[in-house]
Design an enzyme around this catalytic site. Structure first.
Site, PDB file in Angstrom:
ATOM      1  CG  ASP A 174      -0.206   0.046   2.531  1.00 55.54           C
ATOM      2  OD1 ASP A 174       1.035  -0.148   2.520  1.00 55.54           O
ATOM      3  OD2 ASP A 174      -0.842   0.279   3.579  1.00 55.54           O
TER       4      ASP A 174
ATOM      5  NE  ARG B 251      10.893  25.684  -3.659  1.00 52.95           N
ATOM      6  CZ  ARG B 251      10.567  25.099  -4.816  1.00 52.95           C
ATOM      7  NH1 ARG B 251      10.541  25.815  -5.925  1.00 52.95           N
ATOM      8  NH2 ARG B 251      10.260  23.817  -4.852  1.00 52.95           N
TER       9      ARG B 251
ATOM     10  CG  HIS C 169      15.014  28.975  -0.796  1.00 51.86           C
ATOM     11  ND1 HIS C 169      15.535  29.240  -2.052  1.00 51.86           N
ATOM     12  CD2 HIS C 169      13.898  29.743  -0.678  1.00 51.86           C
ATOM     13  CE1 HIS C 169      14.773  30.134  -2.661  1.00 51.86           C
ATOM     14  NE2 HIS C 169      13.776  30.459  -1.855  1.00 51.86           N
TER      15      HIS C 169
ATOM     16  CE  LYS D 214      12.101  36.313  -9.169  1.00 51.41           C
ATOM     17  NZ  LYS D 214      12.405  34.964  -8.630  1.00 51.41           N
TER      18      LYS D 214
ATOM     19  CG  ASP E 280      18.627  30.990  -7.736  1.00 47.65           C
ATOM     20  OD1 ASP E 280      18.697  31.250  -6.515  1.00 47.65           O
ATOM     21  OD2 ASP E 280      17.604  31.163  -8.418  1.00 47.65           O
TER      22      ASP E 280
ATOM     23  CG  ASP F 136      10.809  23.926  -9.030  1.00 46.76           C
ATOM     24  OD1 ASP F 136      10.788  22.853  -9.665  1.00 46.76           O
ATOM     25  OD2 ASP F 136       9.896  24.252  -8.253  1.00 46.76           O
TER      26      ASP F 136
ATOM     27  CB  ALA G 118      14.840  26.285 -15.589  1.00 50.15           C
TER      28      ALA G 118
ATOM     29  CB  THR H 161      14.097  32.492 -11.740  1.00 51.81           C
ATOM     30  OG1 THR H 161      12.846  32.615 -11.069  1.00 51.81           O
ATOM     31  CG2 THR H 161      15.038  33.578 -11.248  1.00 51.81           C
TER      32      THR H 161
END
Length: 354
Positions: A82, A140, A174, A236, A262, A266, A268, A270
């Protein structure tokens, strides 16, 4: 009797091991100290050290063990039909200094697996437990940036300490303040020690280190200092999650080679939007580096189509596929060195003095 001091009530109080007495006025309160079920776990330098790995990144775990000069310990980890996870250490770890290596990138099963490994180690009477987390997932979500949201990074810290971790070893969080979420020591390694050496060997002329957003400025400044390069910033705006929009560039990049930095990549968006904006602003060769290559969704296609000539990442997270533009450098040596220093009670900060 007149003239005599009245007798005070006599109360016999027993303080059990692992309990802390807090006296307030005439009343004594007792609270359990941290990890009352895992007592006397102080480690002497005579304790045996053992390294174990979860299933999230076996290649990195084996590389760390090889760099350390010791085989990984035997642990059985399997899934029931399971999906329930089962963990069993197949060798004695009683009194040992135990290091559990597990990156916690999605899925959440990687977190659950680590927590079960910690719990099994506690119940096996290990001496000290260090969670080695090359990539710390949910980092994050480290603040309440809008109403009715979870501070997931704090929750992960609580889960680890409640499970019984004595120490955490990780890389490029982060948000650095996540270290303060823990009530146990956190050793924070920096990918800049690896990337700076890599890019220094390229001997790039007229180099500018670029932060793809305001949150990366501190990291970019550190790289610029190490490489003797200039610094620029991308302003940004992010209208929704995983959607980035480049506004304008702060700094001089025309006619110069640039290095985008960076901590994680994630989707990409940015990184690639920043690279394309830099190309339009007249930048020459555009290199990029990111410690944690999550590379989800359209990331690979975006990188392939972008102005980035080379993307350098570490192996904190295994890549889902290869790409000619992507090069991987290993963090195994620095983690092995940090584990060795923790075991021998040496300073870890000296790793980054140069």
């Amino acid at each position: 009797m007149a003239g005599q001091r009245p007798l005070e009530p006599s109360v016999e109080v027993r303080v059990l091991p692992g309990q802390l007495r807090l006296a307030v006025g005439a009343i004594a309160f007792y609270q359990p100290t941290h990890n009352t079920g895992h007592l006397n776990r102080s480690m002497s330098t005579q304790s045996q050290i053992k390294l174990f790995a979860g299933r999230s990144n076996p290649a990195l775990a084996n590389s760390i063990a090889q760099a350390f000069g010791q085989d990984l310990g035997k642990v059985e980890i399997k899934d029931f039909s399971d999906g329930e996870i089962y963990v069993h250490f197949e060798e004695s770890i009683r009194g040992c200094d135990v290091f559990l290596i597990q990156s916690t990138h999605p899925t959440a099963d990687n977190w659950m697996e680590l927590l079960l490994m910690v719990d099994a180690a506690v119940r096996a009477s290990s001496g000290r437990i260090t969670a080695v987390i090359p990539y710390f997932g949910y980092a994050r979500q480290e603040r309440k940036d809008q109403p009715r949201v979870s501070i997931a990074a704090k929750l992960m810290a609580n889960l680890l300490t409640t499970a019984g971790v004595d120490r955490v070893l990780t890389m490029d969080l982060h948000a650095s303040q996540i270290q303060g979420f823990f009530d146990v020591p956190v050793d924070h390694l920096y990918g800049s020690a690896i990337f700076a050496d890599y890019f220094r060997k390229l001997e790039l002329d007229n180099l500018v280190v670029v932060a793809p957003d305001v949150g990366s400025v501190k990291m970019a400044r550190s790289y610029a200092k190490r490489l003797g390069a200039g610094l620029a910033i991308i302003d940004k705006r992010r209208p929704t999650q995983n959607v980035a929009q480049v506004m304008h560039i702060i700094g001089e990049v025309e006619g110069r080679n640039v290095l985008l930095i960076d901590d994680m990549i994630d989707t990409a968006g940015t990184l690639t939007n920043a690279a394309n904006a830099l190309r339009e602003a007249g930048a020459l060769e555009i290199l990029a580096a990111g410690t944690h290559p999550l590379l989800s969704g359209p990331a690979y296609d975006r990188i392939e189509a972008s102005a980035i000539s080379r993307l350098v990442v570490t192996d904190t997270i295994p890549l889902r596929r290869t790409l000619d533009k992507i090069e991987v450098v290993s963090v195994s040596e620095i983690f092995a060195d940090a584990i060795r220093r923790i075991y021998t009670d040496e300073s870890i900060s000296t790793l980054f003095d140069s």
